[in-house]
Design a protein around this motif. Structure first.
Motif, PDB file in Angstrom:
ATOM      1  N   ALA A 319       0.749  44.637   9.314  1.00 45.03           N
ATOM      2  CA  ALA A 319      -0.684  44.860   9.435  1.00 45.03           C
ATOM      3  C   ALA A 319      -1.156  44.285  10.758  1.00 45.03           C
ATOM      4  CB  ALA A 319      -1.439  44.207   8.274  1.00 45.03           C
ATOM      5  N   PHE A 320      -2.204  44.916  11.311  1.00 49.37           N
ATOM      6  CA  PHE A 320      -2.782  44.486  12.588  1.00 49.37           C
ATOM      7  C   PHE A 320      -4.274  44.286  12.382  1.00 49.37           C
ATOM      8  CE2 PHE A 320      -4.278  44.560  16.906  1.00 49.37           C
ATOM      9  CZ  PHE A 320      -3.206  44.142  17.683  1.00 49.37           C
ATOM     10  N   ALA A 321      -4.766  43.104  12.714  1.00 47.03           N
ATOM     11  CA  ALA A 321      -6.185  42.772  12.561  1.00 47.03           C
ATOM     12  C   ALA A 321      -6.793  42.493  13.927  1.00 47.03           C
ATOM     13  CB  ALA A 321      -6.357  41.558  11.652  1.00 47.03           C
ATOM     14  N   VAL A 322      -8.079  42.803  14.081  1.00 48.46           N
ATOM     15  CA  VAL A 322      -8.744  42.630  15.375  1.00 48.46           C
ATOM     16  C   VAL A 322     -10.218  42.282  15.141  1.00 48.46           C
ATOM     17  CG1 VAL A 322      -9.379  45.063  15.623  1.00 48.46           C
ATOM     18  CG2 VAL A 322      -9.028  43.659  17.668  1.00 48.46           C
ATOM     19  N   SER A 323     -10.803  41.559  16.097  1.00 44.72           N
ATOM     20  CA  SER A 323     -12.232  41.256  16.052  1.00 44.72           C
ATOM     21  C   SER A 323     -12.956  42.133  17.077  1.00 44.72           C
ATOM     22  CB  SER A 323     -12.473  39.780  16.380  1.00 44.72           C
ATOM     23  OG  SER A 323     -12.352  39.554  17.779  1.00 44.72           O
ATOM     24  N   PRO A 324     -14.273  42.250  16.982  1.00 44.98           N
ATOM     25  CA  PRO A 324     -15.017  43.063  17.955  1.00 44.98           C
ATOM     26  C   PRO A 324     -14.816  42.611  19.400  1.00 44.98           C
ATOM     27  CG  PRO A 324     -16.395  42.602  16.057  1.00 44.98           C
ATOM     28  CD  PRO A 324     -15.162  41.766  15.905  1.00 44.98           C
ATOM     29  N   LYS A 325     -14.519  41.329  19.618  1.00 44.44           N
ATOM     30  CA  LYS A 325     -14.355  40.821  20.975  1.00 44.44           C
ATOM     31  C   LYS A 325     -12.908  40.893  21.467  1.00 44.44           C
ATOM     32  CE  LYS A 325     -18.334  37.711  20.948  1.00 44.44           C
ATOM     33  NZ  LYS A 325     -18.793  36.302  21.134  1.00 44.44           N
ATOM     34  N   GLY A 326     -11.993  41.410  20.645  1.00 49.55           N
ATOM     35  CA  GLY A 326     -10.614  41.577  21.094  1.00 49.55           C
ATOM     36  C   GLY A 326      -9.636  40.530  20.627  1.00 49.55           C
ATOM     37  N   TRP A 330      -1.325  39.820  14.021  1.00 47.54           N
ATOM     38  CA  TRP A 330      -0.533  40.805  13.293  1.00 47.54           C
ATOM     39  C   TRP A 330       0.724  40.160  12.735  1.00 47.54           C
ATOM     40  CZ3 TRP A 330       4.435  42.431  14.862  1.00 47.54           C
ATOM     41  CH2 TRP A 330       4.831  42.029  16.144  1.00 47.54           C
ATOM     42  N   GLN A 331       1.246  40.778  11.687  1.00 50.98           N
ATOM     43  CA  GLN A 331       2.498  40.340  11.082  1.00 50.98           C
ATOM     44  C   GLN A 331       3.281  41.577  10.656  1.00 50.98           C
ATOM     45  OE1 GLN A 331       3.957  37.616  11.026  1.00 50.98           O
ATOM     46  NE2 GLN A 331       2.528  35.910  11.024  1.00 50.98           N
ATOM     47  N   SER A 332       4.571  41.448  10.691  1.00 46.46           N
ATOM     48  CA  SER A 332       5.435  42.553  10.255  1.00 46.46           C
ATOM     49  C   SER A 332       6.530  42.017   9.347  1.00 46.46           C
ATOM     50  CB  SER A 332       6.056  43.277  11.457  1.00 46.46           C
ATOM     51  OG  SER A 332       6.934  42.415  12.153  1.00 46.46           O
ATOM     52  N   ALA A 342      -2.974  39.767   4.594  1.00 48.76           N
ATOM     53  CA  ALA A 342      -3.472  38.391   4.522  1.00 48.76           C
ATOM     54  C   ALA A 342      -2.997  37.579   5.724  1.00 48.76           C
ATOM     55  CB  ALA A 342      -3.024  37.742   3.218  1.00 48.76           C
ATOM     56  N   ASP A 343      -1.727  37.732   6.091  1.00 52.34           N
ATOM     57  CA  ASP A 343      -1.186  36.969   7.212  1.00 52.34           C
ATOM     58  C   ASP A 343      -1.792  37.410   8.539  1.00 52.34           C
ATOM     59  OD1 ASP A 343       0.349  35.592   5.441  1.00 52.34           O
ATOM     60  OD2 ASP A 343       2.239  36.569   5.936  1.00 52.34           O
ATOM     61  N   ALA A 344      -2.002  38.718   8.710  1.00 52.74           N
ATOM     62  CA  ALA A 344      -2.610  39.218   9.943  1.00 52.74           C
ATOM     63  C   ALA A 344      -4.032  38.687  10.097  1.00 52.74           C
ATOM     64  CB  ALA A 344      -2.598  40.745   9.955  1.00 52.74           C
ATOM     65  N   LEU A 345      -4.798  38.726   9.015  1.00 52.95           N
ATOM     66  CA  LEU A 345      -6.161  38.205   9.055  1.00 52.95           C
ATOM     67  C   LEU A 345      -6.183  36.704   9.330  1.00 52.95           C
ATOM     68  CD1 LEU A 345      -7.777  40.167   6.090  1.00 52.95           C
ATOM     69  CD2 LEU A 345      -8.461  40.297   8.492  1.00 52.95           C
ATOM     70  N   LYS A 346      -5.269  35.986   8.734  1.00 50.66           N
ATOM     71  CA  LYS A 346      -5.212  34.540   8.938  1.00 50.66           C
ATOM     72  C   LYS A 346      -4.977  34.207  10.406  1.00 50.66           C
ATOM     73  CE  LYS A 346      -2.753  30.412   7.315  1.00 50.66           C
ATOM     74  NZ  LYS A 346      -1.678  29.899   6.409  1.00 50.66           N
ATOM     75  N   LEU A 347      -4.076  34.928  11.047  1.00 46.69           N
ATOM     76  CA  LEU A 347      -3.798  34.687  12.460  1.00 46.69           C
ATOM     77  C   LEU A 347      -4.994  35.048  13.324  1.00 46.69           C
ATOM     78  CD1 LEU A 347      -0.118  35.955  12.773  1.00 46.69           C
ATOM     79  CD2 LEU A 347      -0.921  33.602  12.936  1.00 46.69           C
TER      80      LEU A 347
END
Length: 369
Positions: A319-326, A330-332, A342-347
């Motif tokens: 999964a890959f997570a991002v915020s509006p500011k960049g 991500w985790q694989s 969950a891990d992508a969001l945590k990072l």
């Protein structure tokens, strides 16, 4: 966490996979390899090979052992998917095998070395090698694998297992590669009874005659240059047949050289070794698997876009997570989609609170409700 169902995610992924299937150059397949000692579940495995008819020589990829025993069941063959792809691009059928006690492989964990003050690395290596032998025996019967040409490749404890395998080589084993091979690392620069590990390599060297390549980075925090040199000297003095490469420092800890990030480095060593032993399969590499048409989020910086390219090459589940500011994370190669998200969001949330998951596996994340 985003509110979406597993069924929705899988449906989206299947549509994307169907659209790109015609352009695929590599075949990938999840397996459970039969082994009596592993019970009904067998050994969990992942196969990656050229998507073409015929028989392909086998490369068996063997994983390491985490320092924290609680995480053994979380390991997945998808963690070595990028490495398997590189061998498949070179014309091999690459199979990542999880030994007993790891991931979803059956049977108990059997690789214990004993107490830190009195470890038996020789016995542990032989037990690990028995799993590799069982996998080779089963895989050699497949119609798409040439069991007369087998290359064993292992990292860390998987490297020790590979060295042990060469000491009692099964039919068809023509060469082997050990990346940072060893066992018994307690923490950085500290291990249980270095002398016992040296003795184990000496024992394996007495009967190992298969051509080997050993690679240790100068900044390996598990088995540093001094230890690696002693292991090699013990193996070679006993009669073992290995080439030793002291690789330049890699990243923060050179123990991770055999990784997706290390591909530009370690493939050069591997290609040269294969050429020296007449094991080069193709004059040119098969192209990397076609990206699934996903575009990097516009708000990512140059560093973020590079990380996104790594994400595309990573193994499932991811999964890959991002915020509006960049900001991103991500985790694989996680055991489940929920764990990956969950891990992508945590990072990502280490840097920004307003992160959201935008990609899951090889598909856009469903809209949040």
């Amino acid at each position: 966490m985003p509110a979406f169902s597993l069924r929705t995610v899988l449906a989206a992924a299947l549509v994307l996979c169907a659209a790109s299937a015609r352009a695929a150059t590599l075949h990938r397949e999840e397996l459970h390899i039969p082994m009596a000692a592993a019970g009904a579940r067998g050994l969990e495995a992942l196969l990656v090979r050229p998507d073409a008819p015929g028989k392909f020589p086998l490369v068996l990829l063997s994983h390491g052992t985490p320092r924290d025993p609680k995480t053994r069941k979380n390991k997945t063959p998808w963690a070595m998917f990028p490495q398997a792809v590189e061998f498949a691009r070179r014309g091999w059928a690459a199979v990542v095998v999880m030994r007993r006690g790891y991931g979803e492989s059956g049977g108990p964990y059997v690789e214990r070395t004993g107490s830190c003050s009195n470890p038996n690395y020789t016995a542990s290596g032989k037990i690990s090698a028995s799993d590799l032998k069982a996998a080779i025996e089963a895989l050699a019967r497949r119609p798409d694998i040439d069991g007369t040409r087998i290359l064993a490749v292992g990292v860390s404890a998987g490297g020790l297992a590979t060295v042990a395998l060469t000491a009692d080589a099964p039919p068809g084993l023509v060469a082997a590669i050990s990346f940072a091979g060893g066992r018994g690392s307690l923490r950085d620069f500290e291990m249980c009874r270095e002398d016992r590990l040296i003795a184990a390599f000496h024992t394996f060297g007495k009967t190992s005659r298969v051509p080997m390549l050993w690679i240790y980075a100068e900044n390996d925090h598990f088995f540093g240059p001094a230890v690696a040199a002693k292991l090699y000297d013990a193996f070679e003095t006993a009669g073992g047949n290995a080439e030793f490469i002291k690789a330049a420092p890699f990243g923060k800890d050179g123990h991770s050289l055999f990784s997706s990030a290390g591909i530009p480095v370690w493939t050069g060593y591997v290609d040269a070794f294969l050429a020296r032993h007449g094991l080069t399969r193709r004059s040119s590499l098969l192209p990397l698997p076609v990206p699934p048409g996903l575009k990097a989020p516009l708000q990512l910086t140059a560093r973020g876009r590079l990380s996104f390219e790594s994400y595309l090459r990573g193994g499932l589940h991811k999964a890959f997570a991002v915020s509006p500011k960049g900001d991103f994370g991500w985790q694989s190669a996680r055991r489940t989609i929920d764990e990956a998200t969950a891990d992508a969001l945590k990072l990502c949330r280490k840097h920004a609170k307003d992160c959201r998951v935008v990609f899951i596996d090889d598909a856009p994340a469903p809209p949040r409700h």
